[in-house]
Structures are given as structure tokens and as C-alpha cells.
Design a protein around this motif. Structure first.
Motif, short mmCIF file in Angstrom:
data_model
loop_
_atom_site.label_atom_id
_atom_site.label_comp_id
_atom_site.label_asym_id
_atom_site.label_seq_id
_atom_site.Cartn_x
_atom_site.Cartn_y
_atom_site.Cartn_z
N ARG A 191 0.84 -1.20 0.00
CA ARG A 191 0.00 0.00 0.00
C ARG A 191 0.88 1.25 0.00
NH1 ARG A 191 -3.68 -2.79 -1.66
NH2 ARG A 191 -5.36 -3.59 -0.37
N HIS A 192 0.44 2.25 -0.76
CA HIS A 192 1.31 3.40 -0.95
C HIS A 192 0.71 4.74 -0.56
CE1 HIS A 192 4.50 1.09 -2.73
NE2 HIS A 192 3.60 0.44 -3.44
N THR A 260 3.68 7.02 -1.67
CA THR A 260 5.07 6.59 -1.70
C THR A 260 5.33 5.64 -2.87
OG1 THR A 260 4.57 4.71 -0.31
CG2 THR A 260 5.26 6.74 0.80
N GLY A 261 6.59 5.37 -3.10
CA GLY A 261 7.01 4.35 -4.06
C GLY A 261 6.62 4.65 -5.49
#
Lengths: 278, 441
Positions: A191-192, A260-261
Motif C-alpha cells: 500500500r502506498h 510513496t514508491g
């Protein structure tokens, strides 16, 4: 001189003989699988499984007293390796979890109430009026979590803020129990989208204390799939069971929500991703 | 009888001259009060008022939350404006009631009524002391009725009335002894009757000759009472050190004064208990020494519980322009405040305000093992080793080295050439040891 050599040799022989007998008589049967399991484990002796070390966990697994996926650090690959050794099936597939510090209030954006010059440790700082930050929920930034992390996965950012590197984090949860503010949460690595705030203060107070605080405006709640983000006492909390589109982050007026990511790299609003590790 | 000394201790600069000749003055009602609900050591009191309630002076606003707990009373008549979290002067943010006075200052019924204390049974006296919210006023705020209830197997023989006031700057107890000697001794007589002892010692450090003289005169006619002049050394007023200095008895590690048959009560507590029993006056005011070079007019103020520090400072002429630090209590054991929104509690014996030039921000270094702290520690602990263990988070070891016996007097930090924050280390260690003990059940 020759007597000395003979005497010592005889003594050595006697001792060797004694040891040989002792090794037979007092032999402790070791499950050969336990040794193999120990080799398969990460070997960090971090204690994340709540046992004294990897060999103890290996012994328990071999005896069937612990689950094959009991090592939170090794995760799925280690569990599969152990399953092979134990001749068992690994049905896991549970998502790998990593630690996340739910605060983005560095010194640049979060107000301080006073100058703290005590012991350089978050737990000690928390004893003095709960810490120097105006926001009583926020990261104290003295690096106690980074200190206890056996894997060097927590960096202290210049503004006095702890940040977990999800790639290096093994999910041992040591930082979770070390944090006096209880603001480190285990989240699925897949999950981001995260709400990087733990403040239950009302909007006006939260905004005064920190420029990136959740003010409880509920815009994200409305933009996200139903139930994916809920309000808990003036704080938006993500339910990681849901996949939330990265666009929701753009709704946040305080830039509290970060992506993120890879999701962040796929062209999000820079403002929304700025606080993350893009 | 002891020789007035104990092991260890330090000689800080006392600076008591700033306020020790100034008579106690009562402060007029401020515009608002902030009364904390948790005012005693032990179980926190439970609030019984809500926003908008009209209350009268002496009315209970928080009930005792257990046996080791006391009620809290309204400092004046007025309205509860709000209930919110405020910085409590002991170092935590805590819930408090904001009370706006109506200016009438009307007593709640049954309060402030004179009655005879003769013929009251021991249990009734203890109940009155509990109901009026009396706690140890030397600063520890331990509920007095609990101290007055030793188990039946403890043989009590001595009552010590603590007027040592060894903390630098503070003169509240000093002035109380000079101005209210009779009331203090009447309170002492009450305590002595409750625990059934004949011998009462009033202990005063030699740097208060006027108080010694006045107390000696007042005690002259009372059987079993004596006044002892003690050497001037910090922490002479700490319970266990005081008992050793007076009686050569050692309170066992982890034990209480009652284990050696002694009860120690502060002079302020004795006076408050006397007023509670004789006049049914709840503990809603106390003497606070507002002093230090950072305040324009140092004073001994009779302030209501809940008086905000800001109002207290205004009453004392305000701050000097370079005032930099405000400490609740004395400089040795007090807690520096970050907000003048904090307010007087039952344990606030003083407010010390220091100037910029007097405060130093230390950078602490590694322990050089000079062992000065071992000579200074009045509890004969090993602060050097303890601080290192605490630093390395070896809390099991701090427990083995008896960190729980630390009285947090600060002597070790005072003498440390490496400027180590010793007491801070120990407070952390104590919190962790308590956690370990809870885990162990």
C-alpha cells in the motif's frame, strides 16, 4: 623433560577419553531439522519473535511449538524454506508488513512549546510535559526508534523526524514498542497512500501546532472508496484493506496524505508527494 | 538522639534572604482560576463538576478516586467556565477546571464553621482530614489521611514536624512557622493524638534562628514537644534523611518511615489539618514563595489553589526584563515551566524565577567515574553506575542497583563535573522499572 612430555601426553589422552565418554553419555539429542531451520532463519537474533534468538525459534519450530511463519523478519521466503524443511505446506501469502511513522511534522513545519535540553532519548523527553513539540501526538525526533532498529532501517531526517525505509524494514516491530508516542504503525508494503499524522486535536488546534497536520476536514474520506478512510476523533485513518487511488492524496488541503514508491512516480501532484519518499 | 546529620548531601547557595523577612501576604482574587483535578500522589481525583456549574468556595469539584486519593475543592465561589487540559506544574498536561470567580467569595455550607476538636474520635478526625483534601504540602502531595493510618502492627513512637525547608530560595515554611506557630503545633498535637504518640519533634534548620526561637517558645508549655535545630545541609528536609538525623534510625530500602515508628509531616500540612478540623476549612490555599532575581518584588504569597502563575507573578510586581526561567518548587527538585498558564497546586511551595545570566544550558558528557556523586548521594546509591545503566537502557540493572530508592534530590547532578542529567535518567529508569514490575504482576 621426557617425563614431562609423557605425563602431559598421558593426561591429554585421559582427558580425551573422558570427553569421548561424556559426549556419548550426556549427548543432547538435537533435531537435525532445527539446525537446518536455524540456517534458514535470518540469524539476526533480533528477538522480534519474542524468543531469545534464532536458534531458540528454530528449536520450537522443529518441535512443532511455533508456527513456520513465526519469524516476522524472514517473511514469506523464510517461511517457505522452513516449510520445505518441515515437510509442511505454507499457505501464507499474507502481505509483508513494514513500519511507518505516522507523523510528518519536522521542525520546519511543527511548532515547539519549549527548549528541551534533557536526556537525548524520546522516552525521557516524553516525561517532560510529553515532549517539546506543541503537538502532543507528534514524533519527538530524538531517534529512539532508529536506535533499537536491528536492521538500520530507520533514518533520522535533519528536521528531527524518524522515517522508515520500507525496503530495509523487515517488520520486526521493535520500533513500534520503543516509540513513547505510539505513532509507528505496521502497514502492508504493497500500500502506498498514507495519512502521515496521528493528531487527535481539533482542526484549529492541529493546524496551529503543525503545518502538515490532519485537520479532520474529511475531504479524503469523501474522495476515497467508502470505508477506506474513516475518521477517528478528528483524525483520518486509512483502512489498508482497501486499495485507494493515489488521486485522493491531492484532495488533502494540508498535504498530510502522501503517496510513496512507484505510485508517486507515476505522475502525482508534486505537492502531495513531496513529503513522501518519492 | 541524632546529631543533626546524615550521610552525603550538598551545600548549594541558599538565597533565602530574598524573601525570608517578608511577611505572608494574601493575594486578592484573580480573574480566573485553573484548578487541576489530580492534586495528590496516588489515584487521581474524579471530577464531579461540568461546564456551566455554579459553585461555592470550598465545594467539592473532584471526589477522591480511591483510598490513596483526596477530594479537590473550589478555591472561591463562581462558575465553571470550562474543563480543559492545562500544563500541570509537575510536568504533565492534565485536566483542570477553569473557574471564573463571582467576587462574592461565599463559603459552601458547613465550611468555615468553628467547632471544638475535643472529643472527636480518631476515625472522625481522619475522615475530616480526608474530606478537606489535606495532602503533604512539602511538595510530594501524599494524602495525609493515608499517612495517619499505619497498619496496627507498626508501633509508632515519634511524630516529626518538618520545618527544615532545605530547598534553596524557598521560605514559605519559614514564614509559616514565624507567623502561625500555635496553629502548626495544634495541628501537630492532632496528628500525635491520631497515631497515639507522645513525642513530637519540630525539626528546623539552623539558618532560621527566628523560627527556632518562636517555635521553642510556642512549644514550651506542651508536654512531649521539642524543637531541634539541625545542620544546614541539603536535603535535610527529605523524610528519610530527617529521621536519621534526628533519631539515627534507618528506614529500610523500599520501606516507609512508619517501619521505624516515625511519622513525618510538613509544617504547612499540620496547619492545614488544624484548620480543617477546627474550622472545617478545606485545603484551598497555601503559602507560595515567589522569589528569585527575575521577579521584581519577591513575596511569600498566601494564594488560592488554582491561581495561575501569571497572576501570581503580576501580584509580585512582574518579571524583570531578563527573566528567563520559571521553576515550580525550588531549583534542586523543581520543574521548569514552559507556560505561565500553569497554576498553583497543593504541592506548589514556591515559584523561583531566574535571570538569563543565572541559567546555564549544559552539554552533558560521558561519566568520568570521579565518584563525587557517590559521596553526595544521601541514599548511599551509586548514581554513576545507575546513570550509565539507564543510558544503555539496562533497566533490570538499575533495579538491582536500587534506583527505586532514589529520592530525586538532585545532589548527584549538582556535583557532577560532566553535567550529566542524572535525575532525568533516574526518572526514566523508574518508569521502566515500574513497567517491568507491572509485567511481572
Amino acid at each position: 623433560m621426557i617425563t614431562a612430555v609423557i605425563a602431559l601426553a598421558a593426561l591429554a589422552l585421559l582427558a580425551a577419553f573422558g570427553l569421548a565418554i561424556a559426549a556419548r553419555v550426556f549427548a543432547v539429542p538435537v533435531d537435525p531439522r532445527a539446525e537446518k531451520i536455524e540456517e534458514a532463519l535470518p540469524g539476526a537474533n533480533c528477538g522480534a519473535c519474542s524468543l531469545p534468538g534464532c536458534s531458540e525459534l528454530a528449536r520450537r519450530i522443529a518441535e512443532g511449538k511455533a508456527d513456520i511463519d513465526a519469524c516476522p523478519v524472514g517473511g514469506e521466503p523464510v517461511a517457505r524454506a522452513i516449510a520445505a524443511i518441515m515437510d509442511m505446506q505454507f499457505e501464507g501469502g499474507a502481505d509483508r508488513k513494514v513500519a511507518l511513522v505516522l507523523c510528518n511534522g519536522s521542525d520546519q513545519v511543527a511548532a515547539k512549546r519549549f527548549f528541551y535540553n534533557g536526556v537525548y532519548d524520546c522516552n525521557s523527553a516524553a516525561l517532560v510535559f510529553g515532549g517539546d513539540k506543541a503537538c502532543t501526538y507528534g514524533c519527538l525526533g530524538l531517534g529512539t526508534c532508529a536506535g533499537v532498529c536491528p536492521f538500520g532501517a530507520i533514518d533520522m531526517l535533519p528536521g528531527g523526524l524518524a522515517k522508515v525505509d520500507p525496503d530495509r524494514c523487515t517488520g520486526c516491530t521493535k520500533c513500534v514498542s520503543a516509540c513513547p508516542k505510539g505513532i509507528i504503525r505496521m502497514v502492508p508494503a504493497s500500500r502506498h497512500l498514507h495519512v502521515l499524522c496521528s493528531s487527535h486535536d481539533k482542526g484549529a488546534v492541529a493546524r496551529k501546532n503543525c503545518k502538515v497536520a490532519c485537520i479532520g476536514c474529511m475531504k479524503c474520506v469523501k474522495a476515497a472508496p467508502e470505508g477506506a478512510i474513516r475518521m477517528d476523533n478528528f483524525l483520518a485513518v486509512v483502512d489498508y484493506g482497501f486499495e485507494i487511488p493515489a488521486s485522493v492524496a491531492g484532495e488533502c488541503p494540508m498535504n498530510t496524505i502522501i503517496v510513496t514508491g512507484e505510485a508517486a512516480a507515476e505522475g502525482q501532484e508534486p505537492a502531495a508527494a513531496a513529503g513522501g519518499d518519492a | 538522639m541524632g546529631n543533626g546529620r546524615f550521610f552525603g548531601g550538598v551545600h548549594p547557595i541558599y538565597n533565602k534572604g530574598l524573601a525570608d523577612a517578608r511577611a505572608i501576604v494574601e493575594m486578592p482574587l484573580p480573574e480566573k482560576f485553573v484548578v487541576f483535578f489530580g492534586q495528590n500522589l496516588g489515584a487521581p481525583s474524579q471530577p464531579v463538576v461540568k461546564k456551566g456549574d455554579v459553585i461555592r468556595k470550598g465545594q467539592v469539584i473532584a471526589e477522591a478516586g480511591g483510598f490513596v486519593s483526596t477530594p479537590v475543592h473550589a478555591p472561591t465561589s463562581g462558575t465553571v467556565d470550562s474543563i480543559d487540559v492545562y500544563p500541570s506544574p509537575v510536568g504533565v498536561d492534565a485536566p483542570a477546571a477553569v473557574i471564573i470567580p463571582d467576587g462574592k467569595d461565599e463559603w459552601f455550607e458547613e465550611c468555615d464553621v468553628e467547632r471544638s476538636s475535643d472529643g472527636l474520635s480518631i476515625d472522625i478526625i481522619k475522615e475530616i482530614i480526608h474530606d478537606n483534601g489535606i495532602v503533604g504540602m512539602g511538595g510530594a502531595t501524599f494524602p495525609t489521611h493515608v499517612k495517619l493510618s499505619p497498619p496496627a502492627d507498626k508501633k509508632m513512637d515519634t511524630l516529626v514536624i518538618n520545618g527544615a525547608e532545605c530547598e534553596p530560595y524557598l521560605t514559605a515554611d519559614h514564614r509559616l512557622m514565624v507567623e502561625h506557630a500555635e496553629g502548626i503545633l495544634d495541628g501537630a498535637a492532632l496528628f500525635a493524638a491520631v497515631i497515639g504518640v507522645k513525642k513530637v519533634i519540630v525539626a528546623i534548620e539552623k539558618n532560621k534562628p527566628d523560627a527556632i526561637e518562636i517555635m521553642r517558645k510556642a512549644a514550651a508549655g506542651r508536654e512531649g514537644f521539642s524543637v531541634e535545630a539541625l545542620d544546614v545541609i541539603y536535603p535535610q528536609g527529605a523524610e528519610k534523611q530527617l529521621i536519621y538525623a534526628l533519631t539515627k534510625r534507618k528506614v529500610p530500602a523500599g520501606g516507609l518511615p512508619m517501619d521505624v515508628g516515625v511519622l513525618v509531616q510538613n509544617v504547612g500540612t499540620a496547619l492545614a489539618a488544624y484548620e480543617a478540623v477546627r474550622y472545617n476549612r478545606p485545603l484551598i490555599r497555601r503559602v507560595v514563595t515567589v522569589t528569585g532575581s527575575g521577579i521584581r518584588e519577591p513575596k511569600n504569597v498566601l494564594a488560592r489553589i488554582g491561581t495561575r502563575f501569571e497572576d501570581l507573578i503580576d501580584f509580585c510586581g512582574g518579571l524583570e526584563s531578563d527573566a528567563a526561567k520559571c521553576i515550580n518548587g525550588g531549583p534542586m527538585m523543581g520543574v521548569a515551566q514552559y507556560s505561565l498558564d500553569a497554576a498553583v497546586t497543593k504541592g506548589t511551595s514556591g515559584l523561583v524565577i531566574l535571570r538569563q545570566e543565572e541559567i546555564a544550558q549544559f552539554v552533558s558528557d560521558a561519566c568520568v567515574r570521579c565518584a563525587r556523586c557517590l559521596d553526595a548521594c544521601p541514599m548511599r546509591l551509586n548514581p554513576s553506575a545507575l546513570s550509565i545503566f539507564a543510558e544503555k537502557m539496562r533497566f533490570e540493572d538499575t533495579k538491582k542497583y536500587n534506583v527505586m530508592d532514589c529520592i530525586e534530590c538532585g545532589c548527584c547532578a549538582y556535583v557532577c563535573p560532566s553535567r550529566r542529567p542524572m535525575v532525568h535518567h533516574f526518572r526514566r529508569a523508574k518508569a521502566e522499572v515500574r513497567k517491568l514490575q507491572r509485567k511481572a504482576g
